[in-house]
Design a protein around this motif. Structure first.
Motif, short mmCIF file in Angstrom:
data_model
loop_
_atom_site.label_atom_id
_atom_site.label_comp_id
_atom_site.label_asym_id
_atom_site.label_seq_id
_atom_site.Cartn_x
_atom_site.Cartn_y
_atom_site.Cartn_z
N LYS A 154 -26.66 -2.68 25.96
CA LYS A 154 -25.31 -2.75 26.54
C LYS A 154 -24.40 -1.65 25.99
O LYS A 154 -23.21 -1.64 26.28
N ASN A 155 -24.98 -0.74 25.18
CA ASN A 155 -24.20 0.36 24.63
C ASN A 155 -23.76 1.29 25.76
O ASN A 155 -24.60 1.94 26.40
N PRO A 156 -22.46 1.37 26.07
CA PRO A 156 -22.01 2.16 27.23
C PRO A 156 -22.47 3.61 27.21
O PRO A 156 -22.76 4.18 28.27
N ALA A 157 -22.56 4.20 26.03
CA ALA A 157 -22.96 5.61 25.93
C ALA A 157 -24.40 5.81 26.38
O ALA A 157 -24.75 6.83 26.98
N VAL A 158 -25.26 4.83 26.10
CA VAL A 158 -26.67 4.91 26.51
C VAL A 158 -26.81 4.51 27.98
O VAL A 158 -27.48 5.18 28.77
N VAL A 159 -26.14 3.42 28.35
CA VAL A 159 -26.24 2.89 29.72
C VAL A 159 -25.81 3.93 30.75
O VAL A 159 -26.41 4.07 31.82
N ALA A 160 -24.79 4.71 30.41
CA ALA A 160 -24.24 5.71 31.35
C ALA A 160 -25.22 6.84 31.66
O ALA A 160 -25.07 7.55 32.65
N GLN A 161 -26.25 6.99 30.81
CA GLN A 161 -27.21 8.09 31.00
C GLN A 161 -28.37 7.75 31.94
O GLN A 161 -29.23 8.59 32.20
N HIS A 162 -28.40 6.50 32.43
CA HIS A 162 -29.53 6.08 33.26
C HIS A 162 -29.03 5.29 34.45
O HIS A 162 -28.25 4.34 34.29
N HIS A 163 -29.47 5.67 35.65
CA HIS A 163 -29.05 4.93 36.85
C HIS A 163 -30.22 4.85 37.81
O HIS A 163 -30.35 5.63 38.76
N ALA A 164 -31.12 3.92 37.55
CA ALA A 164 -32.31 3.74 38.39
C ALA A 164 -33.10 2.55 37.88
O ALA A 164 -32.88 2.06 36.78
N LYS A 165 -34.02 2.10 38.74
CA LYS A 165 -35.07 1.17 38.31
C LYS A 165 -36.35 1.99 38.29
O LYS A 165 -36.79 2.46 39.34
N THR A 208 -31.64 -0.32 35.52
CA THR A 208 -30.19 -0.48 35.53
C THR A 208 -29.90 -1.84 36.15
O THR A 208 -30.43 -2.18 37.20
N ARG A 209 -29.07 -2.63 35.48
CA ARG A 209 -28.70 -3.95 35.99
C ARG A 209 -27.19 -4.11 36.02
O ARG A 209 -26.49 -3.58 35.16
N TYR A 210 -26.69 -4.84 37.00
CA TYR A 210 -25.29 -5.24 37.05
C TYR A 210 -25.24 -6.76 36.92
O TYR A 210 -25.69 -7.48 37.81
N ILE A 211 -24.73 -7.25 35.81
CA ILE A 211 -24.64 -8.69 35.59
C ILE A 211 -23.20 -9.01 35.20
O ILE A 211 -22.69 -8.50 34.20
N GLY A 212 -22.55 -9.84 36.02
CA GLY A 212 -21.12 -10.04 35.85
C GLY A 212 -20.43 -8.72 36.19
O GLY A 212 -20.73 -8.08 37.18
N ASN A 213 -19.54 -8.29 35.36
CA ASN A 213 -18.88 -7.00 35.58
C ASN A 213 -19.41 -5.93 34.64
O ASN A 213 -18.79 -4.90 34.47
N GLN A 214 -20.56 -6.20 34.04
CA GLN A 214 -21.10 -5.27 33.04
C GLN A 214 -22.39 -4.63 33.51
O GLN A 214 -23.27 -5.29 34.07
N LYS A 215 -22.49 -3.33 33.28
CA LYS A 215 -23.71 -2.60 33.57
C LYS A 215 -24.55 -2.56 32.30
O LYS A 215 -24.02 -2.32 31.20
N ALA A 216 -25.85 -2.82 32.43
CA ALA A 216 -26.74 -2.85 31.27
C ALA A 216 -28.08 -2.23 31.64
O ALA A 216 -28.36 -1.97 32.82
N LEU A 217 -28.90 -1.98 30.63
CA LEU A 217 -30.28 -1.54 30.85
C LEU A 217 -31.22 -2.62 30.35
O LEU A 217 -31.00 -3.19 29.27
#
Length: 499
Positions: free
Chosen positions: A275-286, A305-314
Motif C-alpha cells: 500500500k506504499n503510494p510511492a511503489v503503487v504509483a509505479q505499476h498499473h496493470a495485472k 493493481t487493485r482498487y479496494i475502497g478508495n485505495q489503490k494497492a498492489l
C-alpha cells in the motif's frame, strides 16, 4: 411441522455474487416470484466474493496463460480462452443493463479499466507467448493485444518489474488495455441492495442446518437464527446453493443422486499486499506469469493493481496453503465430514493421483517470509520486505469427481450440479468463478427452468444482447456491444502511469 413452514417460490443459500446474480436475473424474468436469501455471516459478500478473498481480475483470458495450451504439433489451442472471454462479455452486458436501467449506480465503484498482461522469460516461453499472441490476434475478442520482446518497450509498460532486472535471458510480454479490475464484494453488496428494494427477503446470521425433500416435491430448509438460536423451516419449489466452499456439504444433505461420488479438496491462499503510494504509483496493470512445472493452475503468479475502497494497492501471489476448512469461517472438521461412503473411493483415487499437488501444498505451507520475498523479487527485483504485508485470502474447494478419464479427477473450473427435475442446484468449484457468474447462472436457468426459457428469452436478450450468439463469430456485434458496455460502465478512461 408443516404448520411451522413458511412457503416461498425460491430460496437462495449464501449471499455471494452467484446468489446475487441469480436473484437479479429472476427478479427481471419473474418479478412476481417470492425470493428468500439465507446467509450465515452478518453481511453480503463476506466469504469468497469479498474483495480481499480473490484476485479481483475480470477473467477474460486476456492474460491467463493456463487458458491456452500448446498442442503436440506446437500450435496453440485457444478454444478455452475464447469461451471464457465470451462468458465475461455476458457479465459485462448484464452489469451494463443494470446500470443503464438505474437498478445499480456508480459502476466505477466496482469495475475499473486495467491493462491485462502476460509476462514470460526464457526462449521456450517467449516462443510460446509469441505463438499465443498470433493465434489470439485473429479473434475479434482479443482486439488491441500487443506483443513485445523489446526490454525498452517493457520498461514503458512495466517499469516497476523491469527496474533492476538482470536481462540474462529473453523476456516478452503481451498487453491488452481493455482488461478490468472488478471489486466483486462491492458489486455483490450493490446487487443485494437492489434485491432488497425489490422486496427480496434477506436473512443474515442464519445458518442452514438441513435440506429435505417434502412429499409434494418441494424442499424444506431448516434454518437456525444465530442471534437467538431459534429454528425455522422454510419451503420452496426451487433452492439454489451458492455457499462457496460450503456448498458441497449442503448439496450432500439433499441426497439427490447427482450429489453422489463428488468430493472436495480445500486450498487456502495468501497474497502479499503493498500500500506504499510511492511503489503503487509505479505499476498499473495485472501481470500474469506462468505456473511453475508441477504447480496447479490456481498457483499462477501475478502482480495486480487493485482498487479496494478508495485505495489503490498492489497484490502479489497467490501463495497456496492448506486448511481442512471449506470456508474461512468454517470448521476444521469440514473436510473429514465431507467424506461419505459414496465418495470415499473417489477421494482416495484423487489422493493417489495428486501426489504432486500434495507435495506442492506442503512446500507452500513451509514457505518463510524470506522465501516469499524471493518469489516476489522474480517479479519486482528491487522489492523491499517493509513495503509488503501478508493477507490471508479466501478458501477454495476444488471439485473431485469421477469422469471418463477415471475416478477421482480433480477439477479446477466452476461446476453446477442440479437435480434431474431442476428443483435444486448447487455451484461448486473456483476460477474463473465470479467473472463468469452471469453465464453460470444462465446455465442454471436453462437446466432448472426449461419450461420458462421460451417465454423468458426476449427479456434475456434485452438484458444480454449476445445471449445464444457467438461473439467470436460475429465481430460486428462484438464491436457494437463492447463499445456500448465500455461507455456504460465507464471503462474508456486510461489512468496515467506515474514513475
Amino acid at each position: 411441522m408443516s404448520g411451522m413452514q413458511k412457503k416461498t417460490d425460491v430460496i437462495l443459500i449464501g449471499a455471494g455474487v452467484m446468489s446475487a446474480t441469480l436473484g437479479s436475473l429472476l427478479k427481471e424474468l419473474a418479478p412476481e416470484w417470492e425470493i428468500k436469501v439465507f446467509e450465515k455471516l452478518a453481511n453480503a459478500g463476506e466469504e469468497s466474493t469479498n474483495e480481499w478473498n480473490n484476485a479481483g481480475t475480470g477473467h477474460a483470458a486476456l492474460c491467463e496463460l493456463n487458458y491456452t495450451s500448446e498442442k503436440a504439433d506446437g500450435s496453440i489451442d485457444i478454444r478455452k480462452a475464447v469461451n471464457i472471454n465470451e462468458q465475461f462479455q455476458l457479465s459485462r452486458q448484464f452489469w451494463s443493463f443494470l446500470v443503464s436501467s438505474n437498478l445499480i449506480r456508480n459502476p466505477q465503484d466496482f469495475i475499473k479499466p486495467i491493462p491485462h498482461m502476460s509476462l514470460v522469460t526464457g526462449d521456450e516461453n517467449v516462443s510460446f507467448l509469441k505463438k499465443r499472441f498470433k493465434a489470439l490476434s485473429d479473434v475479434p475478442l482479443f482486439q488491441g493485444m500487443e506483443f513485445s520482446d523489446d526490454p525498452e518497450k517493457l520498461k514503458e509498460w512495466i517499469p516497476l518489474i523491469m527496474e533492476g532486472r538482470t536481462l540474462n535471458e529473453p523476456i516478452a510480454a503481451t498487453k491488452v488495455d481493455s482488461g478490468t479490475d472488478v471489486n466483486f464484494g462491492a458489486l455483490t453488496r450493490m446487487l443485494f441492495d437492489h434485491l432488497k428494494s425489490k422486496n427480496v427477503e434477506i436473512y443474515y446470521k442464519h445458518k442452514i442446518k438441513d435440506i429435505k425433500r417434502t412429499s409434494d416435491g418441494s424442499w424444506e430448509v431448516k434454518v437456525q437464527n444465530l442471534d437467538n438460536g431459534k429454528i425455522e423451516y422454510h419451503t420452496a419449489k426451487f433452492v439454489f446453493i451458492g455457499g462457496g466452499g460450503g456448498s458441497l456439504p449442503l448439496l450432500q444433505r439433499t441426497g439427490i443422486p447427482e450429489s453422489k461420488h463428488i468430493g472436495g479438496f480445500p486450498v487456502s491462499g495468501l497474497f502479499m499486499v503493498c500500500k506504499n503510494p510511492a511503489v503503487v504509483a509505479q505499476h498499473h496493470a495485472k501481470v500474469y506469469g506462468k505456473a511453475k512445472i508441477g504447480a496447479p493452475p490456481m498457483s499462477v503468479p501475478h502482480l495486480d493493481t487493485r482498487y479496494i475502497g478508495n485505495q489503490k494497492a498492489l497484490l502479489f501471489g497467490p501463495f497456496a496453503g492448506f486448511s481442512p476448512k471449506f470456508l474461512k469461517t468454517g470448521s476444521n472438521l469440514d473436510l473429514i465430514c465431507s467424506v461419505k461412503p459414496n465418495n470415499l473411493c473417489t477421494m482416495l483415487a484423487a489422493g493417489a493421483k495428486e501426489m504432486a499437488l500434495t507435495k506442492y501444498l506442503i512446500q507452500q505451507v513451509m514457505l518463510s517470509n524470506e522465501k516469499r520475498l524471493e518469489e516476489l523479487r522474480e517479479f519486482i527485483p528491487n522489492a523491499k520486505i517493509e513495503d509488503w504485508e501478508i493477507v490471508v485470502a479466501g478458501q477454495r474447494v476444488q471439485v473431485i469427481k469421477d469422469t471418463e478419464a477415471g475416478k477421482g479427477a480433480l477439477q479446477f473450473g466452476t461446476e453446477v450440479v442440479s437435480a434431474a427435475d431442476g428443483s435444486v442446484a448447487a455451484l461448486l468449484g473456483a476460477s474463473p468463478g465470479a467473472s463468469t457468474a452471469v453465464n453460470v447462472m444462465l446455465k442454471v436457468l436453462e437446466k432448472c427452468f426449461p419450461q420458462h426459457m421460451k417465454e423468458w428469452e426476449p427479456k434475456i436478450k434485452e438484458m444480454i444482447p449476445s445471449y445464444g450468439v457467438s461473439l467470436a463469430e460475429n465481430p460486428e456485434l462484438f464491436q457494437e456491444i463492447h463499445a456500448s458496455t465500455t461507455q456504460t460502465l465507464g471503462l474508456g478512461q486510461k489512468e496515467p502511469l506515474h514513475r
